[in-house]
Design a protein around this motif. Structure first.
Motif, PDB file in Angstrom:
ATOM      1  N   TYR A   3       0.850  -1.197   0.000  1.00 44.06           N
ATOM      2  CA  TYR A   3       0.000   0.000   0.000  1.00 44.06           C
ATOM      3  C   TYR A   3       0.890   1.253   0.000  1.00 44.06           C
ATOM      4  O   TYR A   3       0.932   1.996   0.981  1.00 44.06           O
ATOM      5  CB  TYR A   3      -0.913   0.007   1.226  1.00 44.06           C
ATOM      6  CG  TYR A   3      -1.925  -1.108   1.255  1.00 44.06           C
ATOM      7  CD1 TYR A   3      -3.206  -0.926   0.751  1.00 44.06           C
ATOM      8  CD2 TYR A   3      -1.595  -2.353   1.798  1.00 44.06           C
ATOM      9  CE1 TYR A   3      -4.146  -1.953   0.785  1.00 44.06           C
ATOM     10  CE2 TYR A   3      -2.523  -3.381   1.838  1.00 44.06           C
ATOM     11  CZ  TYR A   3      -3.795  -3.173   1.327  1.00 44.06           C
ATOM     12  OH  TYR A   3      -4.720  -4.192   1.364  1.00 44.06           O
ATOM     13  N   LEU A  51      -0.680   4.684   0.988  1.00 46.31           N
ATOM     14  CA  LEU A  51      -1.399   4.772   2.250  1.00 46.31           C
ATOM     15  C   LEU A  51      -0.967   5.987   3.058  1.00 46.31           C
ATOM     16  O   LEU A  51      -1.763   6.647   3.720  1.00 46.31           O
ATOM     17  CB  LEU A  51      -1.173   3.502   3.070  1.00 46.31           C
ATOM     18  CG  LEU A  51      -2.027   3.302   4.325  1.00 46.31           C
ATOM     19  CD1 LEU A  51      -3.495   3.174   3.953  1.00 46.31           C
ATOM     20  CD2 LEU A  51      -1.563   2.061   5.081  1.00 46.31           C
ATOM     21  N   GLU A  79      -8.309   3.910   4.505  1.00 47.24           N
ATOM     22  CA  GLU A  79      -8.253   2.660   3.744  1.00 47.24           C
ATOM     23  C   GLU A  79      -8.861   1.514   4.561  1.00 47.24           C
ATOM     24  O   GLU A  79      -8.575   1.354   5.745  1.00 47.24           O
ATOM     25  CB  GLU A  79      -6.806   2.332   3.391  1.00 47.24           C
ATOM     26  CG  GLU A  79      -6.638   1.136   2.468  1.00 47.24           C
ATOM     27  CD  GLU A  79      -6.816   1.493   1.001  1.00 47.24           C
ATOM     28  OE1 GLU A  79      -7.138   0.589   0.223  1.00 47.24           O
ATOM     29  OE2 GLU A  79      -6.623   2.667   0.648  1.00 47.24           O
ATOM     30  N   LEU A  98      -7.486  -3.668   5.401  1.00 44.18           N
ATOM     31  CA  LEU A  98      -6.030  -3.799   5.497  1.00 44.18           C
ATOM     32  C   LEU A  98      -5.625  -5.117   6.154  1.00 44.18           C
ATOM     33  O   LEU A  98      -4.440  -5.454   6.181  1.00 44.18           O
ATOM     34  CB  LEU A  98      -5.447  -2.617   6.273  1.00 44.18           C
ATOM     35  CG  LEU A  98      -5.570  -1.261   5.585  1.00 44.18           C
ATOM     36  CD1 LEU A  98      -5.000  -0.148   6.470  1.00 44.18           C
ATOM     37  CD2 LEU A  98      -4.843  -1.268   4.240  1.00 44.18           C
TER      38      LEU A  98
END
Length: 280
Positions: free
Chosen positions: A54, A57, A77, A80
């Motif tokens: 990611y 992120l 997000e 995860l």
């Protein structure tokens, strides 16, 4: 109590700085928080843990606060837990974590996460809210409306009569341990007036000689708690408000159960009465 994390230092001063790989982040899905699944303690991720899968992120992370020199951020997000070794654990873990600084970080982050999530749109005109770069505030470019994190005042009341303390249990809640009379302040009320009203409403008693004990931030319900000891005034007959309470009983000091965890103001006040640590 949960906020007593000394010698670690909690600093909630807003800082509009960009996250770095070593900084930690908090990710929530409903009433769960992302933690390392192979740890027996709350272990939050750093951006470096997720930079491979990611890489973006870190770009939109929202600064929250620091504990010691550790910066904490919030990310939007979801899912995860698809990353190996990470899982979403129930936020009930905040109430059982023995290292209070870990649970306090997660609980305050959860409080701010709810605030951001609940104010995505302006309550006046419906347009998208923007985050201030100068303070922890959301504003509407369209109509100028501003909003700050929600904090609701609430009283915790230890009603006592000689060596007896009034203990209660909530109705219809998962929490089944003893508690004290509690309630939110209403519009136009002082905290002292709230004490009298809540005691009368919940258990049908009158009180006098109010003594302020201390306060506590309670991130679980966006609340600032104010603890009072209050002496019984007159008749000791308990009349329960059954929509709120399942039990109200006078308990002698020697029969009060010792505190298992000192996470809450309620628990500390009960323990202080039991041990005689507070003068009344």
């Amino acid at each position: 109590m949960i906020q007593d994390i000394e010698p670690r230092i909690f600093n909630n001063k807003f800082n509009n700085k960009k996250a770095e790989p070593q900084d930690l982040f908090l990710s929530y899905e409903g009433d769960t928080v992302l933690v390392r699944e192979d740890k027996d303690k709350l272990w939050y991720p750093s951006f470096s843990d997720f930079e491979k899968d990611y890489p973006h992120l870190i770009d939109d992370a929202q600064f929250l606060f620091t504990i010691d020199e550790i910066n904490y951020y919030l990310v939007d997000e979801k899912s995860l837990d698809s990353a190996e070794g990470w899982t979403y654990a129930t936020t009930n873990r905040f109430r059982t974590e023995l290292k209070y600084w870990r649970s306090f970080a997660g609980a305050v982050g959860w409080q701010l996460n709810r605030w951001y999530s609940n104010h995505r749109f302006c309550s006046k005109c419906g347009k998208i809210m923007k985050r201030s770069e100068k303070e922890r505030m959301l504003y509407c470019e369209s109509c100028g409306f501003q909003t700050y994190p929600t904090i609701s005042p609430c009283v915790i009341v230890a009603v006592h009569d000689g060596n007896r303390l009034l203990l209660t249990k909530y109705a219809g809640r998962a929490y089944t341990r003893y508690a004290l009379v509690a309630g939110f302040a209403e519009i136009g009320e002082s905290l002292e007036q709230t004490v009298h009203r809540e005691v009368k409403e919940e258990v049908g008693l009158k009180v006098k000689n109010l003594k302020f004990y201390k306060s506590q931030p309670w991130p679980f319900t966006d609340t600032l708690l104010a603890g009072f000891y209050a002496e019984l005034d007159g008749d000791d007959t308990i009349t329960l408000e059954e929509d709120e309470l399942s039990l109200g009983v006078w308990v002698n000091k020697v029969d009060i159960p010792p505190a298992e965890l000192n996470i809450s103001l309620t628990s500390e006040m009960m323990e202080a009465f039991r041990t005689g640590a507070v003068e009344l």
